[in-house]
Design a protein around this motif. Structure first.
Motif, PDB file in Angstrom:
ATOM      1  N   HIS A 151       0.865  -1.180   0.000  1.00 56.26           N
ATOM      2  CA  HIS A 151       0.000   0.000   0.000  1.00 56.26           C
ATOM      3  C   HIS A 151       0.899   1.226   0.000  1.00 56.26           C
ATOM      4  CE1 HIS A 151      -3.553   2.463   0.863  1.00 56.26           C
ATOM      5  NE2 HIS A 151      -2.709   3.208   1.545  1.00 56.26           N
TER       6      HIS A 151
ATOM      7  N   ASP B  52      -9.821  -3.351   4.568  1.00 54.79           N
ATOM      8  CA  ASP B  52      -8.849  -3.326   3.485  1.00 54.79           C
ATOM      9  C   ASP B  52      -7.522  -2.822   4.059  1.00 54.79           C
ATOM     10  OD1 ASP B  52      -9.034  -0.535   3.678  1.00 54.79           O
ATOM     11  OD2 ASP B  52     -10.056  -0.290   1.769  1.00 54.79           O
ATOM     12  N   THR B  53      -6.466  -2.828   3.256  1.00 56.86           N
ATOM     13  CA  THR B  53      -5.139  -2.471   3.758  1.00 56.86           C
ATOM     14  C   THR B  53      -5.108  -1.064   4.339  1.00 56.86           C
ATOM     15  OG1 THR B  53      -4.101  -3.966   2.188  1.00 56.86           O
ATOM     16  CG2 THR B  53      -2.690  -2.283   3.141  1.00 56.86           C
TER      17      THR B  53
END
Length: 175
Positions: A23, A144-145
């Motif tokens: 990310h 989510d990340t």
């Protein structure tokens, strides 16, 4: 939307230090930019902060949060040098180190900034942080990340315990 150019990550990106990103972008918190991957500290020999998580607010020159793993305590100065000014006195920095003895925990100051130095027990930094910051594993699995980084950075911001304060030299002597 916060871009890397307005954060403490700008110089790290320009220097090619942000490698293997899982990310690298804005998160769900307004103004926050985050990174998950590896941070190259030196290239010859190659020294990396692995399993790194970091966050910074747009318009600020320092990281508000950083966590990751180093192989040895002796690599801490390389970390500080690579971040060169991206550490703040009020930032939360958790570094898991492979050669710190189980049960040992230190706060090591470099300039005005302090690093929480913890032993690394062959569990992922992500799992270590979830346990260390008392985050809900079940909830985290659904994120989510970007949301995972937000939850960890927010948990770290609330962390207010202290560890024994040692100088780098004192810590090195204990290894």
């Amino acid at each position: 939307m916060t871009s890397i150019e307005t954060t403490a990550f700008q110089r790290l990106e320009a220097d090619g230090r942000l490698v293997k990103p899982a990310h690298k972008g804005p998160t769900h918190v307004a103004g926050r930019f985050a990174f998950r991957g590896e941070i190259e500290l030196t290239s010859d020999p190659e020294v990396l902060l692995t399993a790194a998580f970091a966050a910074a607010q747009g318009g600020e020159t320092a990281l508000s949060f950083l966590a990751g793993q180093l192989a040895t305590f002796s690599e801490l100065p390389a970390l500080v040098a690579a971040l060169d000014g991206a550490l703040a006195p009020d930032g939360k920095y958790f570094i898991y180190v492979g050669d710190v003895k189980r049960g040992d925990r230190y706060q090591v100051s470099f300039g005005d900034s302090s690093l929480y130095v913890l032993p690394y027990d062959d569990v992922s930094v992500y799992n270590e942080l979830i346990d260390f910051l008392y985050l809900d594993k079940t909830k985290m699995k659904k994120f989510d990340t970007a949301a995972k980084i937000d939850a960890i950075a927010d948990g770290a911001a609330k962390y207010d315990e202290t560890f024994p304060k040692v100088t780098y030299e004192e810590g090195l002597a204990r290894i």
